[in-house]
Design a protein around this motif. Structure first.
Motif, short mmCIF file in Angstrom:
data_model
loop_
_atom_site.label_atom_id
_atom_site.label_comp_id
_atom_site.label_asym_id
_atom_site.label_seq_id
_atom_site.Cartn_x
_atom_site.Cartn_y
_atom_site.Cartn_z
N ASP A 79 0.86 -1.32 -0.11
CA ASP A 79 -0.02 -0.06 0.08
C ASP A 79 0.90 1.31 0.08
O ASP A 79 0.69 2.17 -0.75
N ILE A 92 2.03 2.23 -3.44
CA ILE A 92 1.37 2.68 -4.23
C ILE A 92 1.09 4.16 -4.09
O ILE A 92 1.07 5.25 -4.79
N SER A 136 3.55 -4.52 -9.48
CA SER A 136 2.44 -3.69 -9.80
C SER A 136 2.16 -3.46 -11.50
O SER A 136 1.00 -3.03 -11.98
N ARG A 167 -6.27 0.70 -6.57
CA ARG A 167 -5.98 0.24 -5.24
C ARG A 167 -7.08 -0.84 -4.66
O ARG A 167 -6.72 -1.60 -3.93
N GLU A 193 -6.70 -4.50 -3.75
CA GLU A 193 -7.28 -5.21 -2.59
C GLU A 193 -8.14 -6.17 -2.80
O GLU A 193 -8.26 -7.11 -2.05
N LEU A 243 -2.93 -6.67 -1.76
CA LEU A 243 -2.51 -5.45 -1.36
C LEU A 243 -2.10 -5.72 0.24
O LEU A 243 -2.62 -6.23 1.09
#
Length: 335
Positions: free
Chosen positions: A44, A47, A193, A276, A280, A285
């Motif tokens: 997280d 990101i 990612s 995001r 998740e 995530l």
């Protein structure tokens, strides 16, 4: 019930379980260690850092100079994985594939002109090496940025940005210096990612592979030269403006038109919030939980990876011809 009678034993619901039982001498089940699974997780915090850096770095860069790149391979002529094929008994001990030296004349006959339709390079193995990547930067990226600056009537001091994943072959010291010398920010994605933030993966490569298979019509006997010719055609079909715009949009970017008619890229926070949420939802995530730092860790190769090199050239006068600056010399000194 009928299946059990025919098989003369109890038939389970899982074909895979039965297959494993019947072949237990040859195959088995191996489960990944939970620690290995974390390698595919997206942090997280990574990101967040990416979003903040992207907003700052892309702020004053024209859309035409905001670049994204990635490599894509073609499986038929790749030999990095062992393959088993059914062949004639007489061909049992023949080599299925062996590399051949690059012959630009053969490519020209097939319709691929070196330096015009494509830049033809010969590499070792089937992976993108540092040498190939550096060669691509020098022969493709830098000339494109120079021409685009002239077309837009921009000075060499106008920065460009190249965004790639953080593959080791992308982040060599020589690559950083080459881009810094030409005023290009080198911006890499957070680890693991790419399938969420890599523009080429989001909207280009899928269409490219579809077009390539359509053009080839399942012909498995094409030569490398013929495949390259068809690949160029497929790539041109895939890289239509709407696909490019949508790829950047899915990755969290949009266009901002200014009063003077110039176009700049800007970060769309709502789009990155959706990215995001998607990560998740996939259970990938890793959320940050505060803890006491016990030791220093090496900086990861993501984000603005050639910032230090850019500072060096900013102070030395990047485009001052009197300096006689050589990237090769600087690279050697840094060793």
């Amino acid at each position: 019930m009928q299946a059990s009678i025919l098989a003369r034993h109890e038939v389970g619901h899982s074909w895979h379980e039965g297959f494993l039982v019947r072949n237990e001498k040859y195959i088995a089940v191996n489960e990944a260690d939970p620690r290995e699974q974390t390698r595919f997780k997206v942090k997280d915090s990574d990101i967040d850092e990416y979003e903040q850096a992207a907003e700052v770095l892309t702020k004053d860069i024209p859309c035409e100079l905001n670049l994204a790149a990635d490599e894509v391979g073609y499986q038929q002529f790749a030999d990095s994985h062992t393959k088993v094929k059914i062949v004639k008994a007489s061909d049992k001990f023949k080599k299925l594939h062996f590399p051949q030296p690059l012959n630009t004349d053969k490519f020209k006959i097939a319709g691929v002109r070196d330096g015009i339709d494509a830049v033809l390079l010969e590499g070792e193995g089937t992976n993108l090496t540092t040498a190939l990547h550096v060669n691509w930067l020098e022969k493709v990226v830098v000339p494109y940025v120079e021409k685009m600056r002239k077309r837009l009537k921009l000075s060499n001091e106008t920065r460009a940005l190249l965004q790639v994943d953080n593959c080791p072959s992308h982040t060599s010291e020589q690559a950083k210096l080459i881009l810094a010398a030409n005023n290009l920010i080198y911006f890499t994605l957070p680890p693991n990612s790419t399938h969420y933030l890599q523009m080429c993966d989001l909207g280009i490569f899928g269409a490219y592979k579809h077009h390539l298979q359509t053009l080839r019509r399942n012909n498995t006997h094409d030569t490398p030269e013929r495949v390259a010719f068809l690949a160029i055609s497929a790539l041109r079909q895939a890289m239509v403006p709407v696909n490019i715009f949508n790829s950047f949009k899915r990755a969290g970017y949009s266009q901002r038109w200014d009063d003077d008619g110039t176009c700049h890229a800007q970060v769309v926070h709502e789009s990155l919030a959706a990215v995001r949420e998607e990560i998740e939802a996939d259970g990938l995530l890793l959320k940050y939980s505060g803890t006491r730092q016990t030791r220093n860790r090496a900086k990861k190769a993501s984000g603005w990876v050639n910032e230090d090199e850019m500072d060096i050239f900013d102070h030395m006068g990047r485009f001052n011809l009197e300096i006689g600056l050589s990237v090769d010399i600087i690279f050697y000194q840094n060793q």
